[in-house]
Write an enzyme that holds these catalytic residues in place. Structure first.
Site, PDB file in Angstrom:
ATOM      1  CG  ASP A  32      -0.242   0.111   2.537  1.00  0.00           C
ATOM      2  OD1 ASP A  32      -0.065   1.240   3.040  1.00  0.00           O
ATOM      3  OD2 ASP A  32       0.134  -0.938   3.105  1.00  0.00           O
ATOM      4  CG  ASP A 121      -7.083   4.180   6.233  1.00  0.00           C
ATOM      5  OD1 ASP A 121      -7.208   3.859   7.423  1.00  0.00           O
ATOM      6  OD2 ASP A 121      -5.982   4.495   5.735  1.00  0.00           O
ATOM      7  CD  GLU A 123      -4.995   4.962   9.638  1.00  0.00           C
ATOM      8  OE1 GLU A 123      -3.921   5.424  10.072  1.00  0.00           O
ATOM      9  OE2 GLU A 123      -5.092   4.272   8.604  1.00  0.00           O
TER      10      GLU A 123
END
Length: 336
Positions: A32, A121, A123
């Site tokens: 990534d 994503d 986080e």
């Protein structure tokens, strides 16, 4: 300029930003990358064994990675399957708005056989010093689940694919209350170490695993939990049909078939049978005889649906109904 801080988020799992690189032990290797990775030697990544790459496309509602186009195309040119990801900022705007922003700025899925579904994503908040929010961006677990639902629902509406969710077990437990509501979304688990470890409650297996922030290949080190052919199947996608039905009375039944996937669906076959002493007496557009009925829908474009109605001659008393089969789906519509 905004940025993605994978290292900062994963430090909470117990591995600092300077941890030694750890390669994924099993599965299909991949990487990534983001704007922080800069220019990537994709030929070297491919020759090093990588088969896929996730590329940062957008963040929040106002940032597009300046390196996205070059990285995304470069991965494809090197023969890698690629996917785009969106770094969520849940305090800035609602989930649907950020999904829309992602789709408009690199996250649109295409059925070219080399593009994976887009990634959400999620986080730890890396901007706490600037925005004054906690690791969950100031949202309660209930509000965060709503935010994620809004994002994944809009992404599915716009692309026909289920968004992949990237997260850690720790963040998911703290910020969603370990929600079990996202089983349909493939999991990209972030945990730096020798094994994936604990999984968040929504999943009984991970689809991707990020095992390190750096290693022998450019960017983060990842693996796909399956074979290379299964990885390609995830990029290609299958036709998705949603089937529902209703016994409107002892003599009237309906089934609705909706194409909720990204591709047109052709030649959909439906078979049904009445039970409880009934006979089918009317089935517009279908063939019927006695208790049996057969129908064929020639084509359903993405987003289209068709409703079929069946009329029976039923006895005055006793349990009656109709059973239908559409592909692998079986419906039992029991009338009172």
């Amino acid at each position: 300029m905004k940025r993605v801080l994978v290292a900062a988020a994963l430090a909470a799992v117990g591995y600092g930003a300077n941890a030694l690189p750890v390669q994924a032990a099993d599965g299909v290797p991949g990487v990534d990358v983001s704007n922080w990775t800069g220019e990537v030697d994709w030929a070297s990544v491919a020759s090093g064994g990588a088969k896929f790459a996730f590329v940062m496309a957008s963040e929040g509602g106002d940032f597009v990675s300046p390196t996205f186009s070059a990285q995304f195309q470069g991965a494809a040119d090197a023969g890698l399957i690629r996917g785009a990801y969106h770094f969520a900022q849940p305090h800035e705007s609602d989930g649907a708005a950020q999904a829309e922003y992602f789709v408009q700025n690199g996250g649109r899925w295409t059925g070219d056989g080399i593009t994976l579904p887009g990634v959400l994503d999620l986080e730890d908040n890396p901007y706490k010093d600037r925005n004054g929010k906690d690791n969950c961006y100031g949202l309660s677990p209930k509000d965060m689940v709503t935010w994620v639902k809004d994002f994944t629902k809009r992404y599915h509406q716009r692309t026909g694919r289920q968004a992949i969710i990237y997260t850690t077990a720790s963040w998911w437990k703290t910020c969603t209350g370990d929600s079990a509501k996202f089983k349909a979304n493939p999991l990209w688990l972030a945990r730096w170490g020798a094994d994936p470890g604990e999984l968040p409650k929504s999943w009984d297996r991970h689809t991707f695993w990020q095992s390190a922030d750096k290693g022998t290949l450019a960017g983060g080190q990842n693996s796909f939990n399956g074979s290379e052919s299964e990885l390609r199947e995830l990029a290609i996608s299958a036709v998705e049909l949603t089937v529902s039905g209703q016994a409107k009375s002892r003599r009237s039944y309906t089934i609705t078939i909706a194409n909720t996937g990204p591709h047109p669906a052709g030649t959909i076959k439906i078979s049904g049978r009445a039970y409880g002493g009934q006979k089918v007496v009317k089935a517009p557009g279908c063939k019927f005889s006695g208790t049996a009925v057969k129908c064929t829908v020639a084509k359903l474009n993405r987003g289209q649906k068709v409703r079929l109605t069946f009329t029976t001659k039923a006895p005055a008393k006793g349990s009656v109904g109709m059973r239908f089969t559409v592909g692998t789906v079986e419906l039992n519509l029991k009338a009172r």
